[in-house]
Motif scaffolding. Sequence first.
Motif: not given
Lengths: 139, 113
Positions: B13-17, B35-44, B66-71
């Motif tokens: 998991r990636t925690v964004v504080e 967007v950057e996290l998802v583009n870098d492959g962090s999906y959870h 963000g939810l749409k992107r990870v889903r």
Amino acid sequence: MATVELRFSALPGHVRTARLVAAAVARRVGVDESVLDEVRLAVGEACSRAVGLHQRSGVEGTIRVALTDLEKRFLIEVEDEAGPILTAERDAGAEPEAGEDDLGLAVITGLVEDVEVDNGAEGGLVKMSWPIANVPVEA
Amino acid sequence: MDLSLSTRTVGDRTVVEVGGEIDVYTAPKLREQLVELVNDGSYHLVVDMEGVDFLDSTGLGVLVGGLKRVRAHEGSLRLVCNQERILKIFRITGLTKVFPIHTSVEEAVSATD
């Protein structure tokens, strides 16, 4: 005449100022402390929506926030200059991500009992009011 | 107050504080981060909102985005929030049904559907 009136150019960076001023005036006129968060949020939503309308219509202009002490109610009016709300055009055009405008209105109507969304002289006009709970103590 | 963002990895998991105010001015910064996290492959993702002082619908829109992107990558986006005034905004917009909301980061990172 409004107790306090604020005018700012339709830019996101000024919305916070409007929130802070509205909450300060609400407290000053005697709006209950427990609803100040709601006042702050609702004004922020109305101003964000106004800024968004300007950005999407490409019309530069000023957003007016009028804060009026009506003795028993505290009235807030947020008026933009983004032109008439063209529902059909808006529905056909590009929507902002996740329908932010709709979410904003959902928050306002969910928070505020007395709210009216109308057309103003040159754009939209959102009117909201809250009861004034107590007579403020003079400093 | 401005928006503060920091990320760390806990297992898969990636925690964004997030701290400060999420509004029409600062929300683009949060959107860029997600967007950057998802583009870098962090999906959870776990978005820790305990340090958030103010959240408006623009912020909600970014979280939904963000939810749409990870889903789209079969990922997840969980929130950590105990603040009543923030939870209230999720409730009145019906988004408590959309986001899993946890009371602690520990609970969120160990949660599975």
